[in-house]
Design an enzyme around this catalytic site. Sequence first.
Site, PDB file in Angstrom:
ATOM      1  N   GLY A 161      52.190  15.599  21.901  1.00 34.55           N
ATOM      2  CA  GLY A 161      51.349  16.745  22.243  1.00 34.55           C
ATOM      3  C   GLY A 161      52.178  17.806  22.957  1.00 34.55           C
TER       4      GLY A 161
ATOM      5  N   ALA B 131      49.491  33.365  19.891  1.00 30.65           N
ATOM      6  CA  ALA B 131      48.157  32.805  20.151  1.00 30.65           C
ATOM      7  C   ALA B 131      47.867  32.779  21.647  1.00 30.65           C
ATOM      8  CB  ALA B 131      48.058  31.408  19.563  1.00 30.65           C
TER       9      ALA B 131
ATOM     10  N   GLN C 190      25.152  35.829  52.033  1.00 25.20           N
ATOM     11  CA  GLN C 190      26.607  36.010  52.089  1.00 25.20           C
ATOM     12  C   GLN C 190      27.360  35.017  51.207  1.00 25.20           C
ATOM     13  OE1 GLN C 190      27.943  35.965  56.150  1.00 25.20           O
ATOM     14  NE2 GLN C 190      27.234  38.032  56.552  1.00 25.20           N
TER      15      GLN C 190
ATOM     16  N   ILE D 273      25.657  29.360  40.968  1.00 29.56           N
ATOM     17  CA  ILE D 273      24.761  30.459  41.353  1.00 29.56           C
ATOM     18  C   ILE D 273      23.438  30.344  40.603  1.00 29.56           C
ATOM     19  CG2 ILE D 273      24.451  32.981  41.230  1.00 29.56           C
ATOM     20  CD1 ILE D 273      27.384  33.301  41.945  1.00 29.56           C
ATOM     21  N   LEU D 274      23.475  29.813  39.402  1.00 30.49           N
ATOM     22  CA  LEU D 274      22.234  29.666  38.631  1.00 30.49           C
ATOM     23  C   LEU D 274      21.449  28.408  38.999  1.00 30.49           C
ATOM     24  CD1 LEU D 274      23.588  31.957  36.944  1.00 30.49           C
ATOM     25  CD2 LEU D 274      22.400  30.993  34.986  1.00 30.49           C
ATOM     26  N   GLY D 275      21.959  27.645  39.945  1.00 23.59           N
ATOM     27  CA  GLY D 275      21.241  26.428  40.327  1.00 23.59           C
ATOM     28  C   GLY D 275      20.995  25.543  39.115  1.00 23.59           C
ATOM     29  N   GLY D 276      19.818  24.939  39.067  1.00 18.47           N
ATOM     30  CA  GLY D 276      19.491  24.034  37.957  1.00 18.47           C
ATOM     31  C   GLY D 276      19.506  24.735  36.614  1.00 18.47           C
TER      32      GLY D 276
ATOM     33  N   GLU E  55      47.365  24.823  23.378  1.00 16.76           N
ATOM     34  CA  GLU E  55      48.387  25.889  23.372  1.00 16.76           C
ATOM     35  C   GLU E  55      49.258  25.808  24.621  1.00 16.76           C
ATOM     36  OE1 GLU E  55      48.605  28.411  21.052  1.00 16.76           O
ATOM     37  OE2 GLU E  55      46.744  28.149  19.949  1.00 16.76           O
TER      38      GLU E  55
ATOM     39  N   PHE F 173      61.032  19.541  32.765  1.00 19.67           N
ATOM     40  CA  PHE F 173      60.204  18.859  31.753  1.00 19.67           C
ATOM     41  C   PHE F 173      60.606  17.400  31.593  1.00 19.67           C
ATOM     42  CE2 PHE F 173      59.639  23.218  30.503  1.00 19.67           C
ATOM     43  CZ  PHE F 173      58.326  23.260  30.072  1.00 19.67           C
TER      44      PHE F 173
HETATM   45  C1  FAD Z   1      39.910  21.365  21.020  1.00 21.99           C
HETATM   46  C2  FAD Z   1      41.379  21.357  20.765  1.00 21.99           C
HETATM   47  C3  FAD Z   1      41.904  22.092  19.710  1.00 21.99           C
HETATM   48  C4  FAD Z   1      43.276  22.035  19.426  1.00 21.99           C
HETATM   49  N1  FAD Z   1      43.781  22.729  18.353  1.00 21.99           N
HETATM   50  C5  FAD Z   1      45.070  22.535  17.968  1.00 21.99           C
HETATM   51  C6  FAD Z   1      45.565  23.112  16.754  1.00 21.99           C
HETATM   52  O1  FAD Z   1      44.866  23.839  16.053  1.00 21.99           O
HETATM   53  N2  FAD Z   1      46.839  22.792  16.364  1.00 21.99           N
HETATM   54  C7  FAD Z   1      47.657  21.999  17.102  1.00 21.99           C
HETATM   55  O2  FAD Z   1      48.781  21.760  16.673  1.00 21.99           O
HETATM   56  N3  FAD Z   1      47.221  21.458  18.268  1.00 21.99           N
HETATM   57  C8  FAD Z   1      45.953  21.698  18.726  1.00 21.99           C
HETATM   58  N4  FAD Z   1      45.487  21.137  19.885  1.00 21.99           N
HETATM   59  C9  FAD Z   1      46.356  20.228  20.618  1.00 21.99           C
HETATM   60  C10 FAD Z   1      46.798  20.750  21.977  1.00 21.99           C
HETATM   61  O3  FAD Z   1      47.730  21.772  21.837  1.00 21.99           O
HETATM   62  C11 FAD Z   1      47.314  19.529  22.776  1.00 21.99           C
HETATM   63  O4  FAD Z   1      46.171  18.781  23.163  1.00 21.99           O
HETATM   64  C12 FAD Z   1      48.129  19.943  23.989  1.00 21.99           C
HETATM   65  O5  FAD Z   1      49.362  20.484  23.595  1.00 21.99           O
HETATM   66  C13 FAD Z   1      48.383  18.759  24.938  1.00 21.99           C
HETATM   67  O6  FAD Z   1      48.834  17.662  24.254  1.00 21.99           O
HETATM   68  P1  FAD Z   1      48.148  16.226  24.510  1.00 21.99           P
HETATM   69  O7  FAD Z   1      46.682  16.394  24.392  1.00 21.99           O
HETATM   70  O8  FAD Z   1      48.817  15.248  23.622  1.00 21.99           O
HETATM   71  O9  FAD Z   1      48.451  15.922  26.026  1.00 21.99           O
HETATM   72  P2  FAD Z   1      49.798  15.260  26.629  1.00 21.99           P
HETATM   73  O10 FAD Z   1      50.989  16.004  26.119  1.00 21.99           O
HETATM   74  O11 FAD Z   1      49.738  13.801  26.436  1.00 21.99           O
HETATM   75  O12 FAD Z   1      49.626  15.608  28.170  1.00 21.99           O
HETATM   76  C14 FAD Z   1      48.782  14.849  29.036  1.00 21.99           C
HETATM   77  C15 FAD Z   1      48.993  15.345  30.459  1.00 21.99           C
HETATM   78  O13 FAD Z   1      50.353  15.142  30.850  1.00 21.99           O
HETATM   79  C16 FAD Z   1      50.917  16.366  31.297  1.00 21.99           C
HETATM   80  N5  FAD Z   1      52.343  16.413  30.938  1.00 21.99           N
HETATM   81  C17 FAD Z   1      52.884  16.254  29.695  1.00 21.99           C
HETATM   82  N6  FAD Z   1      54.217  16.400  29.757  1.00 21.99           N
HETATM   83  C18 FAD Z   1      54.517  16.682  31.038  1.00 21.99           C
HETATM   84  C19 FAD Z   1      55.729  16.965  31.743  1.00 21.99           C
HETATM   85  N7  FAD Z   1      56.920  17.053  31.119  1.00 21.99           N
HETATM   86  N8  FAD Z   1      55.669  17.191  33.076  1.00 21.99           N
HETATM   87  C20 FAD Z   1      54.476  17.175  33.721  1.00 21.99           C
HETATM   88  N9  FAD Z   1      53.302  16.904  33.120  1.00 21.99           N
HETATM   89  C21 FAD Z   1      53.320  16.679  31.794  1.00 21.99           C
HETATM   90  C22 FAD Z   1      50.105  17.464  30.623  1.00 21.99           C
HETATM   91  O14 FAD Z   1      50.161  18.683  31.350  1.00 21.99           O
HETATM   92  C23 FAD Z   1      48.718  16.848  30.601  1.00 21.99           C
HETATM   93  O15 FAD Z   1      48.075  17.121  31.815  1.00 21.99           O
HETATM   94  C24 FAD Z   1      44.129  21.246  20.222  1.00 21.99           C
HETATM   95  C25 FAD Z   1      43.593  20.530  21.314  1.00 21.99           C
HETATM   96  C26 FAD Z   1      42.239  20.588  21.589  1.00 21.99           C
HETATM   97  C27 FAD Z   1      41.708  19.799  22.747  1.00 21.99           C
END
Ligand code: FAD
Length: 392
Positions: free
Chosen positions: A144, A250, A287, A345-348, A371, A391
């Site tokens: 991911g 994007a 407030q 703010i909208l409560g329930g 992204e 990273f």
């Molecule tokens: C509804 C939805 C639509 C999507 N659409 C697309 C799409 O059209 N095409 C596409 O290709 N992808 C798409 N994605 C995928 C999206 O880009 C990934 O979910 C995202 O990049 C994160 O990858 P992961 O879910 O595998 O999380 P992971 O990479 O497993 O991350 C899990 C957690 O670990 C943290 N983490 C990871 N590496 C590190 C690091 N080096 N240091 C510190 N923290 C770290 C992350 O910040 C996160 O909090 C979509 C996702 C969703 C939920």
Amino acid sequence: MKPDLFEAPDYYNLDDLLTEEHKLIRDTARAWVKRDVSPIIEDAAQKAEFPKSIIPGLAEIGAFGPYIPEEYGGAGLDQISYGLIMQEIERGDSGVRSTASVQSSLVMYPIWKYGSEEQRKKFLPKLASGEFMGSFGLTEPDHGSNPGGMVTNFKDKGDHYLLNGAKLWISNSPFCDVAVVWAKNEEGRIHGLIVERGMEGFSTPETHNKWSLRASATGELIFQDVKVPKENLLPNKSGLGAPLGCLDSARFGIAWGAIGAAMDCYDTALRYAKERIQFGKPIAAFQLQQKKLAEMITEITKAQLLALRLGQLKNEDRATSAQISMAKRNNVDMAIKIAREARQILGGMGITGEYSIMRHMMNLESVITYEGTHDIHLLITGLDITGENAFK
Ligand SMILES: Cc1cc2nc3c(=O)[nH]c(=O)nc-3n(C[C@H](O)[C@H](O)[C@H](O)COP(=O)(O)OP(=O)(O)OC[C@H]3O[C@@H](n4cnc5c(N)ncnc54)[C@H](O)[C@@H]3O)c2cc1C
């Protein structure tokens, strides 16, 4: 759902910095969202269906390829116009904006920038009109945040490529006609391939049971010995920088889009606070509620300034990837916090589908993750300012 009474906040008179064309494009998109999206979106989200009926409208307001040249069917607009269109669409729903973002920045952009002239002519006009819908396959089950580790691959078989692997979390996948898929060749180099629906061995199962982006279809892309014609390889760029270039575009759209979601939450909460009477006076007179609303408009205004300046830089081709990361991260974080406060703010009433806030809040849980996650964008800023890669 309540009638859409949205009035856009512009606390710092930022309209003065827009051209007449910008305002016309923005107002056209705004009117379309009010007329064609607001009345149907809650129902679509509740049913977890992408409302395909809005595809022609999205094409008409220029949401498919706003900055793609007109000779390929795009709208030929500048980057600020692109941002404003994304802002207005996401004011309606982040899922609808996701569909438009994928089509424009993740499908049309790579075909335009990295594709051959034949590919541009074959695919871009149909994508711009909505006749074809596209998806973008980068994320995999085990890759991911680290897409460079992808295992999806293709082999040269002489007159075609043989593609194998799987992509997960792919917006638009269940109904896409074409997918721009990132895969490694036999040397381990990443390339983009255009995979078309109907190719044998290519399937796109839907991912169900999402609590977020319910009005956007998400699914997998599965490739089992898919024969991809050689003319479907994007010839003009390879390596991880190619998909990352698409993500820059994007993410820029998301930085603007998130402002739309925040504006809708703020506007809804402000109106509700003025009308809702408790202890004999409008809750807007307390407030604690004023603090929430005052902080919201401050944060929205800061985000608007960030996006506008980024748009100017992008128009001059000077925006860096790290600057785009900062805007995506800041503006989505701003929007999700505003959605949470506005809900209170909208409560329930805030938890019902009568109002858009809870839907925005849940949608933004995806927007803050896809992204590039909130954390990853922070690390990008960290790397940019220190020169140290945290990273790995
Ligand atoms: C509804 C939805 C639509 C999507 N659409 C697309 C799409 O059209 N095409 C596409 O290709 N992808 C798409 N994605 C995928 C999206 O880009 C990934 O979910 C995202 O990049 C994160 O990858 P992961 O879910 O595998 O999380 P992971 O990479 O497993 O991350 C899990 C957690 O670990 C943290 N983490 C990871 N590496 C590190 C690091 N080096 N240091 C510190 N923290 C770290 C992350 O910040 C996160 O909090 C979509 C996702 C969703 C939920």
